[in-house]
Scaffold this motif. Structure first.
Motif, PDB file in Angstrom:
ATOM      1  N   SER A  34       0.842  -1.195   0.000  1.00 48.42           N
ATOM      2  CA  SER A  34       0.000   0.000   0.000  1.00 48.42           C
ATOM      3  C   SER A  34       0.876   1.243   0.000  1.00 48.42           C
ATOM      4  O   SER A  34       1.955   1.263   0.589  1.00 48.42           O
ATOM      5  N   GLY A  35       0.398   2.281  -0.689  1.00 41.23           N
ATOM      6  CA  GLY A  35       1.178   3.504  -0.798  1.00 41.23           C
ATOM      7  C   GLY A  35       1.384   4.172   0.550  1.00 41.23           C
ATOM      8  O   GLY A  35       0.491   4.196   1.394  1.00 41.23           O
ATOM      9  N   LYS A  36       2.585   4.701   0.731  1.00 38.52           N
ATOM     10  CA  LYS A  36       2.911   5.357   1.989  1.00 38.52           C
ATOM     11  C   LYS A  36       3.933   6.458   1.759  1.00 38.52           C
ATOM     12  O   LYS A  36       4.850   6.310   0.961  1.00 38.52           O
ATOM     13  N   ILE A  37       3.744   7.569   2.459  1.00 37.06           N
ATOM     14  CA  ILE A  37       4.679   8.693   2.390  1.00 37.06           C
ATOM     15  C   ILE A  37       5.053   9.085   3.816  1.00 37.06           C
ATOM     16  O   ILE A  37       4.188   9.176   4.689  1.00 37.06           O
ATOM     17  N   GLU A  38       6.342   9.296   4.029  1.00 35.71           N
ATOM     18  CA  GLU A  38       6.788   9.793   5.327  1.00 35.71           C
ATOM     19  C   GLU A  38       6.522  11.299   5.363  1.00 35.71           C
ATOM     20  O   GLU A  38       7.323  12.095   4.856  1.00 35.71           O
ATOM     21  N   ALA A 156       8.935   7.980  -0.051  1.00 32.13           N
ATOM     22  CA  ALA A 156       7.649   7.411  -0.458  1.00 32.13           C
ATOM     23  C   ALA A 156       7.853   6.076  -1.140  1.00 32.13           C
ATOM     24  O   ALA A 156       8.918   5.807  -1.708  1.00 32.13           O
ATOM     25  N   THR A 157       6.832   5.240  -1.077  1.00 31.90           N
ATOM     26  CA  THR A 157       6.848   3.990  -1.820  1.00 31.90           C
ATOM     27  C   THR A 157       6.706   4.319  -3.304  1.00 31.90           C
ATOM     28  O   THR A 157       6.212   5.401  -3.664  1.00 31.90           O
ATOM     29  N   LYS A 160       3.818   6.173  -4.815  1.00 33.20           N
ATOM     30  CA  LYS A 160       3.505   7.489  -4.264  1.00 33.20           C
ATOM     31  C   LYS A 160       4.589   8.523  -4.568  1.00 33.20           C
ATOM     32  O   LYS A 160       4.471   9.683  -4.139  1.00 33.20           O
ATOM     33  N   LYS A 234      11.526   0.336   6.259  1.00 38.25           N
ATOM     34  CA  LYS A 234      10.323   0.085   7.021  1.00 38.25           C
ATOM     35  C   LYS A 234       9.077   0.330   6.196  1.00 38.25           C
ATOM     36  O   LYS A 234       7.994  -0.108   6.548  1.00 38.25           O
ATOM     37  N   LEU A 235       9.229   1.087   5.110  1.00 40.52           N
ATOM     38  CA  LEU A 235       8.081   1.348   4.246  1.00 40.52           C
ATOM     39  C   LEU A 235       7.620   0.069   3.563  1.00 40.52           C
ATOM     40  O   LEU A 235       6.534   0.001   3.028  1.00 40.52           O
TER      41      LEU A 235
END
Length: 235
Positions: A34-38, A156-157, A160, A234-235
């Protein structure tokens, strides 16, 4: 004539109709992550990039007026501003070498380069020195810009990254919008009429950011010597 130049993309527009369309249907790719952004790191990159852009664009906004104040031929300002943008482009050819030499001090040195350029512009009594100052500012900004873009791809993944880059690049236009507004407001507020004020004000801010970059050189935002950040796994 300067405005006619911006009609050149019309050629590309008409040529685009002759591009070969790929009609082969592509099977949808199943996304397993799933898309993820720090968000915290993205905001820090956006803030820093917006600030540095604000510091740099003072050349294109205020240099022509400063040259007029110095009683120089304002026609030369176009050439100097062109050199400024050329200097922004130039670091792309030697960026890896710059990063390998300065490591975690890359942004700090680049900001010092920009500050040095502003000093040259403020103290200059010669058009050649003004041009050199603009080149210094452009070169420093030209190093920081692609480094920030690269860092953005690491917060970001993959699905993203485009969104994250869009947020960062939007700060470029926000800085361009705010720069003349901030300078004009401060000049009106304090009844300052010299065009040197814009460069003095930005020079002070640049030197403060240099200090911040030095003391935070081991953080994600300023440590450009790291090719990979472990926490991104960790992403």
């Amino acid at each position: 004539l300067p405005f006619i130049v911006y009609f050149f993309p019309v050629v590309s527009f008409f040529l685009s109709f002759y591009l070969k369309r790929d009609t082969i249907s592509v099977a949808p790719v199943k996304v397993t992550v799933s898309g993820k952004i720090e968000v915290k790191r993205l905001v820090s990159l956006m803030s820093f990039y917006g600030l540095v852009t604000y510091l740099a664009v003072i050349v294109s906004f205020n240099l022509p007026f400063l040259m007029k104040e110095y009683h120089f031929d304002t026609g030369a300002s176009g050439i100097i501003i062109s050199l400024f943008y050329l200097a922004i482009m130039a670091p792309g050819f030697i960026l890896n070498r710059v990063l390998s030499i300065f490591g975690s001090f890359t942004k700090c040195v680049s900001l010092l380069c920009m500050a040095g350029g502003m000093v040259l512009i403020l103290l200059s009594g010669n058009e050649w020195i003004l041009g050199l100052g603009a080149i210094f500012i452009g070169f420093g900004y030209g190093v920081i810009q692609p480094v920030v873009y690269d860092q953005t791809t690491r917060v970001a993944t993959p699905d993203k990254v485009t969104l994250a880059l869009a947020f960062v690049m939007s700060m470029n236009y926000l800085a361009i919008l705010l720069c003349p507004t901030i300078i004009d407001t401060l000049q009106s507020l304090f009844h300052i009429h010299t065009q040197q004020f814009a460069f003095i004000f930005n020079l002070v801010i640049t030197l403060l950011v240099v200090l911040g970059a030095y003391y935070r050189r081991h953080t994600f935002l300023f440590n450009d010597s790291c090719d990979n950040d472990k926490s991104l796994k960790k992403l």
